[in-house]
Design a protein around this motif. Structure first.
Motif, PDB file in Angstrom:
ATOM      1  N   LYS A   1     -50.422  46.545  14.527  1.00 47.13           N
ATOM      2  CA  LYS A   1     -49.665  47.793  14.334  1.00 47.13           C
ATOM      3  C   LYS A   1     -50.579  49.003  14.522  1.00 47.13           C
ATOM      4  O   LYS A   1     -50.160  50.037  15.032  1.00 47.13           O
ATOM      5  CB  LYS A   1     -49.023  47.821  12.948  1.00 47.13           C
TER       6      LYS A   1
ATOM      7  N   THR B   1     -51.245  49.461  18.235  1.00 44.96           N
ATOM      8  CA  THR B   1     -50.108  49.964  19.010  1.00 44.96           C
ATOM      9  C   THR B   1     -49.653  51.331  18.489  1.00 44.96           C
ATOM     10  O   THR B   1     -48.579  51.804  18.846  1.00 44.96           O
ATOM     11  CB  THR B   1     -48.931  48.960  18.946  1.00 44.96           C
ATOM     12  N   ASP B   2     -50.455  51.929  17.635  1.00 45.28           N
ATOM     13  CA  ASP B   2     -50.188  53.270  17.111  1.00 45.28           C
ATOM     14  C   ASP B   2     -48.885  53.358  16.313  1.00 45.28           C
ATOM     15  O   ASP B   2     -48.227  54.395  16.286  1.00 45.28           O
ATOM     16  CB  ASP B   2     -50.194  54.301  18.262  1.00 45.28           C
ATOM     17  N   GLN B   3     -48.508  52.224  15.688  1.00 47.03           N
ATOM     18  CA  GLN B   3     -47.332  52.255  14.812  1.00 47.03           C
ATOM     19  C   GLN B   3     -47.736  52.531  13.381  1.00 47.03           C
ATOM     20  O   GLN B   3     -46.901  52.836  12.534  1.00 47.03           O
ATOM     21  CB  GLN B   3     -46.613  50.901  14.836  1.00 47.03           C
ATOM     22  N   LEU B   4     -49.032  52.356  13.107  1.00 40.38           N
ATOM     23  CA  LEU B   4     -49.555  52.497  11.753  1.00 40.38           C
ATOM     24  C   LEU B   4     -50.906  53.187  11.842  1.00 40.38           C
ATOM     25  O   LEU B   4     -51.722  52.844  12.702  1.00 40.38           O
ATOM     26  CB  LEU B   4     -49.731  51.083  11.181  1.00 40.38           C
TER      27      LEU B   4
ATOM     28  N   ARG C   1     -49.058  55.460  24.947  1.00 38.14           N
ATOM     29  CA  ARG C   1     -47.874  54.600  25.040  1.00 38.14           C
ATOM     30  C   ARG C   1     -47.528  54.254  26.497  1.00 38.14           C
ATOM     31  O   ARG C   1     -46.959  53.204  26.760  1.00 38.14           O
ATOM     32  CB  ARG C   1     -46.689  55.222  24.298  1.00 38.14           C
TER      33      ARG C   1
ATOM     34  N   TYR D   1     -46.063  46.018  24.427  1.00 37.06           N
ATOM     35  CA  TYR D   1     -46.061  45.330  23.141  1.00 37.06           C
ATOM     36  C   TYR D   1     -44.927  44.327  23.114  1.00 37.06           C
ATOM     37  O   TYR D   1     -43.781  44.667  23.404  1.00 37.06           O
ATOM     38  CB  TYR D   1     -45.902  46.372  22.019  1.00 37.06           C
TER      39      TYR D   1
END
Ligand SMILES: Nc1ncnc2c1ncn2[C@@H]1O[C@H](COP(=O)(O)OP(=O)(O)OP(=O)(O)O)[C@@H](O)[C@H]1O
Length: 291
Positions: free
Chosen positions: A47, A50-53, A75, A80
């Protein structure tokens, strides 16, 4: 092309110990296997990659720049593949890819070309107009893999790409990943050790949020060298033996049973033969006390 994890730490609110702790790694083109037991921190790490967290400390960098500051342009180079969740049972395979391409901001012409290209490359062109509700687990995994590749990413993060598929599909998906990896940084998280043994350039081992090794498969196998042994026992001894020792394999032949054990010191009093470690043995050796 480099993706760098620089002392990355994640402490979830309300938790005493970090899910990922001072994790440092450098990834270049090729397949990396991320291997660790449940709760080791694999999802948390992915996460953050993938720059989600956002990391609580440290940074993930692409070509030397923190991905947090790259935002959209990161992105664009990122693919992903999440774990399978509810996947729009009424969508056809083709419609799903068009939908995902729209979310990625691809124009119609690119979408049309890439959708057909990937339907073909994951062998779903015959099934493109069937609904996802009718897809097998393996077909869904291949479709998820295809969607992750629509934007021709440079960094590809795959979360359990062979989860819930039969061995034939697993080999098929594994070969696809190996083929498309070429010029990409591919990180593949899995519990299935054979998947990464076959295709990974390096294996990254994670336990309790910490990196315990990053090395080519051969070097990881060497970590259990001299600790894998097979013992000859009788059928009636098997149950007690399994209760007393961590058995990684049981083989039967005309002379009885060979049980395979990964352990520092040899057991005495039983016929024994040394064995070459497999990645499964290493996994057991390193993670036997983990859940
Ligand atoms: N949102 C959250 N809030 C608090 N704790 C979390 C959260 N997500 C994960 N954790 C905890 O962080 C640790 C690492 O979890 P994570 O899901 O990253 O591990 P994992 O290696 O992906 O496990 P699995 O193989 O089971 O998916 C675990 O102790 C987990 O309970």
């Amino acid at each position: 092309m480099t993706l760098t994890l620089d002392e990355v730490t994640k402490l979830y609110p309300g938790r005493k110990t970090p899910a990922v702790r001072s994790f440092t790694s450098e990834l270049t083109a090729g397949v990396y296997g991320l291997l660790g037991p449940n709760g080791a921190g694999k999802s948390t790490l992915m996460k953050m990659m993938t720059d989600q967290l956002k990391p609580s400390a440290g940074a993930v960098r692409y070509e030397g720049r923190p991905i947090a500051s790259l935002g959209k342009s990161y992105r664009h180079v990122l693919g992903y593949m999440p774990q399978q969740q509810g996947m729009y049972a009424d969508f056809t395979g083709r419609r799903f890819l068009w939908y995902m391409a729209a979310l990625k901001g691809l124009d119609r012409k690119t979408t049309a070309a890439r959708t057909e290209e990937w339907l073909q490359r994951v062998n779903l062109e015959q099934d493109a107009d069937r609904k996802l509700g009718d897809y097998s687990g393996g077909m869904k995994q291949r479709l998820l893999l295809a969607q992750s590749l629509l934007n021709d990413p440079k960094v590809l993060i795959l979360d359990e790409p062979t989860a819930g598929v039969d061995p034939k599909e697993r080999i098929r998906i594994r070969n696809m990943i190996a083929t498309l990896a070429g010029d990409k940084i591919v990180l593949l998280a899995t519990h299935v050790v054979e998947d990464i043994e076959a295709i990974a350039k390096e294996i990254i081992l994670i336990r309790g949020g910490e990196k315990i090794a990053q090395a080519p498969p051969q070097a990881v196998l060497a970590m259990a060298e001299g600790r894998v042994r097979e013992y000859r026992i009788r059928e009636e001894e098997l149950q007690a033996f399994q209760e007393a020792h961590r058995v990684s394999q049981i083989k039967r032949d005309s002379g009885g049973i060979w049980v395979r054990v990964v352990q520092d010191e040899p057991l005495s009093g039983l016929p024994m033969r040394e064995a070459a470690p497999s990645l499964e043995d290493v996994y057991l050796h390193l993670f036997q006390d983990a859940t």
